[in-house]
Design a protein around this motif. Structure first.
Motif: not given
Length: 467
Positions: A301-305, A320-321, A326-330, A382-387
């Protein structure tokens, strides 16, 4: 009588067909795919890596031979034939006028393609436009083209080419160029090559094929079993981290995730596993597919802000935003406590510097393993994004050994009338690793060499037959 038979339909095959036809040979090209899917992986390309000693139209500054060579040496870790690599590099300096003569047009580096304005010439309209231009030129010059014509075997007399078979049809020619691609869309061969890992998984089951579904490696395997000299590791490939939601085939460039160097990458256990800021993205993007392939379940998972948004080429699917970590992890299905711990440890290790994504800047981590040596900024806005990432295979490196003539070799001896180009021999130059645009450089150089030499060989075969 066909002088030159070209097996394949991508860049290398087309370059070979055009060169042979320019030299007066009667040429037939056999493309395995239907017409609408013609062009192999070339339809998904964007650019060509070019040596140049001064600014040239769409290329800025200079990119001399030695720098190109050092870039290639670094990504391959020395697993390259220097003589053939330098042949490709020098050929890249002179091929564009010829390409233009066959309808290819160039444009400056795209705004979302970082660091390539100096090194890479982009095709106007992308790889599909290049493929269409070459096919139009080939048709205008009188090259015969057949679609839906896969070749699974050829007839040999020792090392000499005699005929190719399309199904039960026997196609005779004086000479032949093999340019039918690697085996990346052959899941069974990928599974055989990669085997099982220590977790009992077959990593290849989770690979996505970035390019054509027609590169099954049937002819490559036939040639290896027929005794042709081969080169390369079957697990080595141009393999990129792509969006896990990409289609199984033909997702192309738009499925690549290009924000890796702007954030962090974690595996399914929410742990980092490699230096995301090791070097410029065009020199390192192609290592990430293999890195992801080595992780549990072949996913990462690539994580950015918010600070990274707008600084990379956006992929076709949105990330995924979330407004909190913690919200992004879930949302990503990652272990929440470990994810937050990983990001907080990274943030604490970031040292102040002057961020500059166009330079190897001084934003780095300290006391963190693995480190992030450039472009390290806390993920705190924020927002944090994950791919979600999967390994995306572009093409495999196992191929036929050759030399500066592009001839296929049997027990070290050159075939008189059988040549190879493109992915089927790229492993001579790419033992591992990749740098943006070099696949097109290899295909263009060796396609032209193979086509020219096949035409000469055909002329000699004709003379020998007349005698």
């Amino acid at each position: 009588m066909i002088d030159v038979l070209v097996i394949g339909g991508g860049n290398a095959a087309l370059c070979a067909a055009l060169m042979a036809r320019e030299r007066g040979a009667a040429v037939l090209l056999l493309e395995a795919s239907p017409r609408e899917w013609r062009g192999g992986n070339t339809q998904h390309t964007r650019n060509l890596r070019c040596m140049h000693d001064e600014p040239q139209d769409v290329l800025v500054d200079a990119y001399p031979e030695e720098e190109f060579w050092q870039d290639l040496l670094k990504v391959t870790g020395g697993q390259t034939d220097e003589a053939l690599a330098r042949l490709v590099i020098r050929a890249s300096a002179t091929c564009r006028p010829w390409m233009r003569s066959h309808g290819v047009r160039f444009q400056p580096s795209l705004s979302g393609a970082l660091h390539t304005a100096r090194t890479n010439a982009f095709f106007m309209g992308g790889g599909k436009a290049l493929v269409n231009a070459y096919y139009r030129s080939a048709e205008n010059l009188g090259v015969q083209i057949r679609y839906d014509a896969p070749v699974e075997r050829i007839e040999l007399d020792g090392s000499r080419f005699v005929a190719a078979y399309v199904g039960d049809e026997r196609v005779v020619a004086r000479t032949c160029v093999l340019a039918a691609g690697g085996f990346e869309s052959n899941r069974e061969w990928l599974r055989e090559a990669w085997g099982q890992n220590e977790r009992g998984e077959y990593p290849a089951d989770n690979f996505i094929i970035r390019g054509t579904r027609f590169n099954r490696g049937t002819l490559l395997r036939f040639m290896i079993e027929a005794g042709a000299d081969c080169i390369g590791d079957p697990t080595q490939a141009h393999m990129v981290a792509i969006d896990a939601r990409a289609p199984l085939y033909d997702g192309g460039i738009c499925t690549r995730i290009d924000c890796v160097s702007l954030g962090v990458v974690v595996n399914r256990d929410a742990r980092r596993f490699y230096n995301e800021g090791e070097d410029f993205w065009p020199k390192r993007y192609a290592i990430w597919g293999r890195l992801v392939a080595q992780q549990p379940a072949q996913i990462a998972y690539s994580i950015i802000d918010a600070k990274a948004i707008g600084r990379f080429m956006p992929p076709v699917f949105p990330g995924t935003r979330a407004n909190t970590l913690p919200e992004l992890a879930r949302a990503l299905g990652l272990p929440e406590a470990q994810f937050v711990k990983t990001i907080e440890a990274y943030n604490a290790a970031c040292r102040p510097g002057t961020f500059d994504h166009a330079q190897l800047d001084d934003c780095r981590t300290e006391g963190l393993e693995p480190p992030k040596t450039h472009w390290a900024r806390p993920l705190d806005t924020p927002p944090f994004l994950g791919y979600a990432l999967r390994p995306g295979v572009t093409f495999t490196y196992l191929g036929l050994k050759t030399d500066e003539t592009a001839a296929v070799r049997f027990a070290g001896e050159r075939s008189r009338n059988l040549f190879v180009a493109g992915e089927m021999m790229a492993g001579n130059v790419l033992g591992r690793g990749y740098t943006a645009g070099v696949g097109m450089s290899i295909g263009t150089a060796f396609g032209r060499i193979a086509g020219a030499n096949a035409a000469v060989s055909a002329s000699q075969e004709s003379l020998d037959a007349a005698a």
